[in-house]
Structures are given as C-alpha cells and as structure tokens.
Design a protein around this motif. Structure first.
Motif, mmCIF file in Angstrom:
data_model
loop_
_atom_site.group_PDB
_atom_site.id
_atom_site.type_symbol
_atom_site.label_atom_id
_atom_site.label_comp_id
_atom_site.label_asym_id
_atom_site.label_seq_id
_atom_site.Cartn_x
_atom_site.Cartn_y
_atom_site.Cartn_z
ATOM 1 N N ASN A 107 0.818 -1.220 0.000
ATOM 2 C CA ASN A 107 0.000 0.000 0.000
ATOM 3 C C ASN A 107 0.862 1.286 0.000
ATOM 4 O OD1 ASN A 107 -1.522 2.126 1.215
ATOM 5 N ND2 ASN A 107 -2.851 0.633 2.241
ATOM 6 N N THR A 108 0.792 2.037 -1.082
ATOM 7 C CA THR A 108 1.667 3.214 -1.245
ATOM 8 C C THR A 108 1.499 4.236 -0.125
ATOM 9 O OG1 THR A 108 1.398 2.987 -3.625
ATOM 10 C CG2 THR A 108 2.422 5.010 -2.842
ATOM 11 N N GLY A 109 0.244 4.511 0.206
ATOM 12 C CA GLY A 109 -0.020 5.525 1.224
ATOM 13 C C GLY A 109 0.586 5.130 2.560
ATOM 14 N N ALA A 110 0.410 3.870 2.918
ATOM 15 C CA ALA A 110 0.942 3.383 4.190
ATOM 16 C C ALA A 110 2.471 3.384 4.171
ATOM 17 C CB ALA A 110 0.417 1.969 4.450
ATOM 18 N N TRP A 111 3.043 2.959 3.060
ATOM 19 C CA TRP A 111 4.512 2.896 2.948
ATOM 20 C C TRP A 111 5.115 4.293 3.055
ATOM 21 C CZ3 TRP A 111 8.482 0.619 4.296
ATOM 22 C CH2 TRP A 111 9.664 0.489 3.564
ATOM 23 N N MET A 112 4.447 5.256 2.401
ATOM 24 C CA MET A 112 4.909 6.639 2.480
ATOM 25 C C MET A 112 4.801 7.150 3.924
ATOM 26 S SD MET A 112 6.072 9.378 1.298
ATOM 27 C CE MET A 112 6.076 9.605 -0.471
ATOM 28 N N ALA A 113 3.657 6.930 4.549
ATOM 29 C CA ALA A 113 3.442 7.453 5.898
ATOM 30 C C ALA A 113 4.383 6.788 6.904
ATOM 31 C CB ALA A 113 1.984 7.226 6.309
ATOM 32 N N ILE A 114 4.537 5.486 6.796
ATOM 33 C CA ILE A 114 5.380 4.761 7.753
ATOM 34 C C ILE A 114 6.852 5.116 7.564
ATOM 35 C CG2 ILE A 114 6.265 2.439 8.278
ATOM 36 C CD1 ILE A 114 3.368 1.431 8.024
ATOM 37 N N SER A 115 7.312 5.134 6.315
ATOM 38 C CA SER A 115 8.739 5.426 6.115
ATOM 39 C C SER A 115 9.035 6.871 6.510
ATOM 40 C CB SER A 115 9.163 5.138 4.672
ATOM 41 O OG SER A 115 8.388 5.886 3.769
ATOM 42 N N ARG A 116 8.067 7.740 6.306
ATOM 43 C CA ARG A 116 8.257 9.132 6.711
ATOM 44 C C ARG A 116 8.289 9.246 8.235
ATOM 45 N NH1 ARG A 116 4.535 14.345 5.002
ATOM 46 N NH2 ARG A 116 5.705 15.829 6.238
ATOM 47 N N TYR A 117 7.390 8.525 8.886
ATOM 48 C CA TYR A 117 7.324 8.567 10.345
ATOM 49 C C TYR A 117 8.598 7.979 10.952
ATOM 50 C CZ TYR A 117 5.754 7.690 15.099
ATOM 51 O OH TYR A 117 5.661 7.675 16.464
#
Lengths: 361, 361
Positions: A107-117
């Motif tokens: 999931n792109t959105g989750a991957w972006m949010a998690i890696s950013r966090y």
C-alpha cells in the motif's frame, strides 16, 4: 556489502513474489545481504518451498514482524494500529543503521506514511515525493515526480520536488546539472493554474537548471531530465501511460492473431517483436523512489511479479551503490541554501529569515 | 444538406491543409455544403491551385474574413482586437443559422473564447468543456473531458462536464445511460483532493449513471463511457498519451531497422504492422468537441494534415447528422432539472433556488 531490508508481506502477492525475487537477487549480487521483514513462520515455509540453499540462507536474515499492512488498510490503521508491521520493521532497519535501503510492494499511502514517520524528512524538505524514471524516445530516462504522495501542492512544494529530482539525477551521475521542466498545459485558454505560475517564478529564481514549462508529451520526448508536477497529475499520467501501453500491446497481438497468414507473419517477426516487448516491458521500469527521507526507500508496484520486484531491488541496490542518499542530502542542502528564502507552508507558516538557511550552507 | 463552416486560416498549416481537406470531404459527402471562412484572395488562389472543379465549387462558398488569429495570439487579442477573424466569421455562420457546425484547427484558447462569445453557453452550463473520444481496449471509445478549457474547476463544474459528456455519448446513440467515471488517484495517501471528493458527492446525488472513481488506466481499459476531470489533468493526460504512442511507434521502427534480418522480418510483417498503425493512427482520432455551446463546434489538432483535418470535418458531420445539439440541449436540461440545486460559482455566486431550474424541466 549492501544491505537491503524487504517488506516480505507487502504487495498483491506477498511472499510468493518477494521470496523468489530475494533468492534470485542474491544469486545475481554476491555483495548483497537481505533482511527479510515479516511473519517468521511464513517466511521460513516459503524459503523451504523455494529450496533456498545454505549459501543463500547465509546472506538472508529474517527480521520478525507480527503484523501485516493490507493493501486496503487506511493510512491511520497502518501507522497507528499496526506498530509491528513488516513495513515498519523494514523501515526501522534503515533507521537503526542495520540496512542501507528498504523496499516494499505494499500500500503506497501506508509505505509513504510509515517510512516518513520512521525515517523523517531531510532538512529543507517539507514533504517527501514519489519519483520514477520513465523511458524516453532519446533512449534516456525522464524522472518525474510527484506520482501520488501529495495531491494538493503549493508552489514551494513543487520547487522542493524539483530540487529532489534534480539531486536524484545528478547523484546517479547522468547529468551534472539536470534540466528541470514544470509540467503545464500548452496553448489552451489559461496557461496553468496559479500554483504552477508561482512555481515557475520560484524555479526561475532558483539555482536549478530550469528549462521552463513542458507539456505531457515532453515526458516521452525526453525534453528535460526531470519533470515536476503535483501528485494528482503525476499519478493519473503514470497510470494512463500504463493503460495505453497495455492497450497497444493488446492491439498488436490482435492484429497478428487475425488469421493464419498474420499468425505466420507474427512467427517470422517474433525475434523483433520480443525485443520490442522486452524494451518496453513495464516490469523493467518497476521501482519508484520515495525522495526526501533520511534513508533510501523504494516502492515496488503492488502487482509486481518476482521479475518486476527484482527490478525494484535493483533500484535499491543502485541507489546505495551510487551513494544516492549522501549525494541527495548534500544537493538538497546546497540547492536549498542557494535559493531565496520562501515561506514553507507546512513546517513553518511564517517566512523564514535567510539566516535560517545557515545550517544548510 | 449539412452545412459546415470552416476556419480556413487556422492551424499550423492553414489553407494548405484546410482547402485540400475540404475538397476531398466534398467528394466523399454529396450532401455537404462547406462555408470557407478566410481571406478570399488566398482561398481563391488555393482552390485554383488544387484545381477545384465547377461541381465542387458549387458546394463551396467563400465567406470573407479580413483577419487571422495566429497560433500564439493571446485570447484577448483574438477576441477583442480581431473582430473580423476567420475564426469569428466561422462561428458567426452557426449563430446566424447559415451553418450547422463550425470547425477550426486554430489556437484552442482563442477558438474556445470566440465560439463561446459568439454562440453563448447552454442553459445550466457555466463553462464549456473540450471533449474527445479515445479508443479503448474493448474496441470502443471513452469520452474524456475537460481537455484544457478549464484549469481550475469546482465540483459543480465537474458535474456539468459529466452531464455534457453523458449527453454526448447518449446523443450519438451508443448508450442509453452512459456510465460516468470521476478521474482520481488510487491507493495513494489521500484519495483525491477536496474538489474531486465533493464532485463525487454531487455525481452520486445526480440522476447520472455514476460508476464512481476511476484511475488513469481506466481511460484505455474502457471501464466507463465518460470520464471527467479538470482541464489541467485532462490536457496533460491527452498529450502524454500522444507522446507515449509516438515513442512506442519509434521504438518498433528502430527494432525493425536494427539489421538486414530484422528489416526482412519487418517486410514480411508489413501488412499486419500497417493494419496496426492504421488502427492507432492518431489522425483518425482528430477532432474534439467544444461542448456546452449553442452550436456544434469542433476543434482540430493544430498540427493536423489534410487527412486528419478530414476526420475533424467528419466529427462535425456526424454531430449534425445525429442531431447532437438538440439532443445535448435536451439531455442537459433534463439532467440539470433532475439534480439538486447547487451554487454556480461563475454565473451566480449565491445559491440558486430550486425554482430557478423551472425552465429546464
């Protein structure tokens, strides 16, 4: 030794794609060590099923995670309720210095949010962006960003994308001063919306090699090295291109399957058609970079098969081998320092004094 | 008799394209009368050069115009300072009931502004939109709008585009209740911006056959009959698609030109490749409709050759033959009456009372 953490549970096919891809990648790269994040029992079972040799296993390490982010999980769920997901564990390996890059097909959105966090953004970058190199008719590649991380962008964000994309292209060594184009519309009623007009001004005032406005066809024409746009436009263009390429492939097949004669013609032309198919095989262009983070983060297409996922791993490998992160960090710092102070809408709503850039210089 | 007014001076190649296309179109359609708007001497010279027969000339009428809108003229210049342009004269033929449709390959912004000024918009439509039918992998066509007339759209505008696109598809008789998709992005961080989210609500509440969100690849997959988006996104997608198709064509050629063997293979496969090339020839898809006006207005690609311009004339012919305008007007009125009253940002900033829709019912 290049160490890559893999979210083994991500993507439409999870372990059935990531494990075979990981094993075959190990074979091709003797200098690689892979950290397999996911449910340990399931990973073990897949490794056994794929008959991983002892030699392969020596370069693989299972990093246990107890949860899996599903493809349709909301970002909040993935980020707040699944704190031991394979995605998060993979990103944490990079944060903790145990891996040099991390890759997920989830999931792109989750991957972006998690890696950013987990990894945080680079100094001078408000928002990470998704970038991808697309083939162009000059035989080169055009890097385009953002491809869907940010749907509403300010002019300042577009400038930051330009800085990151430019840093990416210069880091991998293809161009000393990559040319940057701003995606816009052509001869029509109003040339671009207000954000694009403002972004053009910021880009002109920057130290970047700003080419000016470009149009949709310039992506494949190879007019510039880097094209920036907001994530809504970028995502639609990327997916429309995938759809068009697929349709044209179907049409070619249909023409050759029309009757016995055309089938024979197709048989004769097979070597050429295969070369063409290989050249435009979207699986070879799998792998997008999440830029602007304090670590190398790669996103694979969710529907990737093992061959395609191998290309995303290759992207991670190349990024690490070319010292992308250090170079990008430096380029962002230099270019950020070189441009006029501008209000950063997200981290700091008030205009920053020029002196605040001191630590980038 | 179908009467089509042609802006003979428009496009990258002006008379050298429009006159041969007009003559050949007359040959193919005995029931057509063409009104040639432009500089009379130059049109006469071209007709003589093309050896127009007396029979052809009987069905052609030169309508004098003393000015020409250049491809790079600003909209204001075209609209306010060139009041006797061939573009304006062509549109005026429709307004005055002397022609059933008008066609120009000129500057899109100017053509949109002039045709809107001369013909006015339909009741219930704030802004005209540019629509085009693109081929899809089901062998059908997907109508997409807006393609560049409106860069900043409200949710209400997107709803109006949906009404117009839907009316277009039902008018040409392909579908009784065309399915409508809202162009959006997929699995990414935030699904769409605020305007798109609001537009989805308006579409759901309307009497249209709303399919829901679609993504870029759905254009060529043929998921729905009509896809709506703002003009910035639509224009970029259209041009990116043109660019990609061109690049793939170049790549196929390159593969066949690689060496003597591949050239021979190409020679053998020529009939199939030609069929494929014909099938995807962008010139066959030339011609976009300017919807929402009180008249049939067609825009040809500026770079069209005579063959491509002929397809734009064909679009005008088909639109008139299918009674597009009357049907669209009726469909817009019906659908507009059927939907909940919503504020119209441009013509009337205050919310309109439901009673104001009385005259559409």
């Amino acid at each position: 030794m290049i160490r890559i953490a893999i979210d083994c549970m991500g993507g439409d096919f999870g372990l059935s794609v990531t494990i075979p891809a990981a094993l075959s990648f190990c074979e091709r790269h003797p200098d690689v060590r892979l950290l397999l994040a996911g449910l340990p029992d399931q990973i073990e079972a897949r490794l056994a099923q794929a008959r991983a040799t002892a030699a392969q296993r020596e370069r693989l390490q299972i990093v246990p995670a107890s949860e899996v982010v599903e493809m349709d999980d909301k970002v909040e769920v993935a980020l707040r309720r699944k704190k031991d997901s394979s995605m998060r564990v993979a990103a944490a390996q990079v944060r903790d210095g145990l891996a040099d890059a991390c890759v997920s097909a989830g999931n792109t959105g989750a991957w972006m949010a998690i890696s950013r966090y987990v990894l945080k953004t680079l100094d001078g970058i408000d928002r990470p962006a998704i970038a991808k190199a697309m083939p162009n008719q000059n035989g080169g590649m055009t890097v385009i960003l953002d491809l869907g991380a940010n749907v509403d962008c300010t002019a300042e964000h577009l400038l930051q994308f330009a800085i990151m994309g430019s840093a990416l292209v210069s880091a991998v060594g293809r161009r000393a001063r990559p040319s940057v184009g701003l995606l816009n519309i052509g001869e029509e009623v109003i040339k671009g919306n207000d954000v694009v007009k403002q972004a053009a001004e910021l880009l002109r005032a920057s130290t970047l090699n700003f080419h000016g406005n470009v149009e949709g066809n310039d992506i494949f024409k190879g007019t510039v090295d880097v094209i920036v746009c907001d994530g809504f436009v970028g995502n639609v263009v990327l997916k429309a291109s995938e759809g068009l390429a697929k349709m044209l492939g179907i049409f070619i097949k249909e023409e050759f399957k029309r009757n016995l004669f055309t089938l024979l013609m197709g048989a004769v032309a097979t070597p050429v058609l295969n070369r063409f198919r290989h050249r435009v095989d979207p699986r070879r262009y799998n792998g997008a970079s999440l830029l602007g983070l304090r670590g190398v983060v790669i996103k694979s297409h969710g529907a990737a098969d093992a061959y395609a996922f191998g290309w995303a791993l290759q992207d991670a490998y190349d990024a690490v081998a070319s010292g992308l992160l250090a170079r990008t960090t430096q380029a962002v710092a230099q270019l950020t320092a070189g441009r006029p102070a501008a209000p950063s809408s997200e981290t700091d709503p008030a205009p920053r004094p020029a002196a605040a850039h001191g630590d980038f210089a």
